[in-house]
Scaffold this motif. Structure first.
Motif, PDB file in Angstrom:
ATOM      1  N   PRO A  13      -5.984   4.559  -1.450  1.00 24.90           N
ATOM      2  CA  PRO A  13      -4.989   5.262  -0.624  1.00 24.90           C
ATOM      3  C   PRO A  13      -4.430   6.508  -1.291  1.00 24.90           C
ATOM      4  N   SER A  14      -4.168   6.432  -2.598  1.00 26.07           N
ATOM      5  CA  SER A  14      -3.635   7.595  -3.302  1.00 26.07           C
ATOM      6  C   SER A  14      -4.600   8.771  -3.225  1.00 26.07           C
ATOM      7  N   TYR A  17      -4.565  10.167   0.314  1.00 30.62           N
ATOM      8  CA  TYR A  17      -3.342  10.922   0.603  1.00 30.62           C
ATOM      9  C   TYR A  17      -3.413  12.321  -0.010  1.00 30.62           C
ATOM     10  N   LEU A  52      -6.100   5.278   7.152  1.00 32.15           N
ATOM     11  CA  LEU A  52      -5.492   5.302   5.824  1.00 32.15           C
ATOM     12  C   LEU A  52      -4.197   4.504   5.808  1.00 32.15           C
ATOM     13  N   LEU A  55      -5.126   0.849   5.782  1.00 30.84           N
ATOM     14  CA  LEU A  55      -5.635   0.442   4.471  1.00 30.84           C
ATOM     15  C   LEU A  55      -4.501   0.307   3.464  1.00 30.84           C
ATOM     16  N   HIS A  56      -3.601   1.276   3.433  1.00 30.23           N
ATOM     17  CA  HIS A  56      -2.467   1.235   2.505  1.00 30.23           C
ATOM     18  C   HIS A  56      -1.591   0.015   2.785  1.00 30.23           C
ATOM     19  N   SER A  79       5.934   2.496  -3.443  1.00 31.30           N
ATOM     20  CA  SER A  79       4.724   2.590  -2.630  1.00 31.30           C
ATOM     21  C   SER A  79       5.007   2.210  -1.184  1.00 31.30           C
ATOM     22  N   TRP A  83       4.770   4.456   2.259  1.00 30.86           N
ATOM     23  CA  TRP A  83       3.984   4.019   3.418  1.00 30.86           C
ATOM     24  C   TRP A  83       4.828   4.063   4.691  1.00 30.86           C
ATOM     25  N   SER A 113       1.803   5.729  -4.032  1.00 30.37           N
ATOM     26  CA  SER A 113       0.816   4.680  -3.782  1.00 30.37           C
ATOM     27  C   SER A 113      -0.039   4.393  -5.004  1.00 30.37           C
TER      28      SER A 113
END
Length: 285
Positions: A13-14, A17, A52, A55-56, A79, A83, A113
């Motif tokens: 995720p990071s 992003y 995304l 997933l996060h 985190s 989100w 994240s």
């Protein structure tokens, strides 16, 4: 942590992003060169961001509610705040001009994240995850934290935007960041969004404070622990309540409202994230 059978996916995720942030900046530069910029986010970009977010959210859930028990720390809290912030603006972007804010929120989410990968946290309770009261309290509390942290970021942007409006004209034409500030929604729209976030966040913070009484009773047999988390949590609730009352009664706005938002958020941050950072990073507990 094992996500969908792949223990290394926690960093994904990071990376995504940051990729979205880079794309936002790239689109801004190209559109600025052609003088064809739009304050609204394109639908295609919106739908690309949705997987995304899913997933996060999945990674957060599986890293917090584990077979060993409930794992949570300052990194997981930040985190989750990021989100919730991205999710809020995903919905908001469908009908509000949020393109300039979106880049900052994506950048913050990219950093936050990644933190649980570096600071995995500790098992706080082995049985809390099976308690429905705890799950309800946890979800409400973190949505409140996320929205109020987003309000604080929003207040910072408003302060910067106000300074941008008073900059000399030659500075606006020569500065990249000053030009980027022109992509933000008008200050009145920003203020409208800020208090919308605050109202929802405060309602959920109210539920958090009062549900915490029942949650504490269920798990520990005591109605309330008067520790630093409780004291700072209640104090921040009083400060946010005072802000909204002042807005309602006297129309509070401008820099005074921004300072009030930031002060209230700092107190809220000390209630959990700040103390967990000290314990986990500085004291290594």
């Amino acid at each position: 942590m094992n996500i969908l059978g792949h223990p290394s996916l926690a960093w994904l995720p990071s990376a995504l992003y940051f990729l979205f942030f880079w794309r936002e900046i790239r689109v801004y530069v190209l559109n600025s060169q052609q003088n064809q910029d739009s304050p609204r986010v394109s639908p295609s970009s919106q739908w690309l961001l949705l997987p995304l977010l899913l997933l996060h959210g999945l990674i957060l859930h599986e890293s917090i509610f584990t077979a060993e028990g409930f794992i949570f720390g300052f990194a997981q809290a930040l985190s989750m705040m990021s989100w919730i912030g991205v999710t809020f603006f995903w919905f908001e972007s469908w009908y509000m001009p949020t393109r300039g804010i979106r880049a900052i929120v994506l950048l913050a989410a990219g950093f936050c994240s990644l933190l649980p990968v570096i600071f995995p946290g500790h098992v706080l309770s082995a049985r809390a995850i099976d308690d429905p009261w705890f799950r309800a309290h946890f979800i409400v509390a973190n949505i409140a934290y996320g929205l109020l942290s987003l309000a604080a970021l929003h207040a910072i942007l408003m302060h910067w935007q106000d300074r941008h409006l008073h900059m000399p004209t030659h500075d606006k034409t020569n500065s990249f960041f000053a030009k980027w500030g022109e992509r933000l929604p008008p200050l009145m729209t920003m203020e409208h969004i800020l208090f919308r976030i605050l109202k929802v966040g405060f309602a959920l913070l109210t539920l958090t404070v009062f549900s915490g009484v029942f949650f504490s009773q269920t798990l520990f047999g005591r109605a309330l622990f008067w520790d630093h988390k409780t004291i700072f949590g209640i104090l921040s609730w009083v400060m946010f309540a005072g802000l909204l009352v002042a807005r309602w009664r006297i129309g509070l706005r401008g820099l005074t409202a921004i300072r009030w938002v930031l002060s209230s958020f700092v107190v809220l941050l000390l209630a959990y994230v700040g103390s967990r950072f000290v314990l986990e990073v500085l004291l290594q507990r």
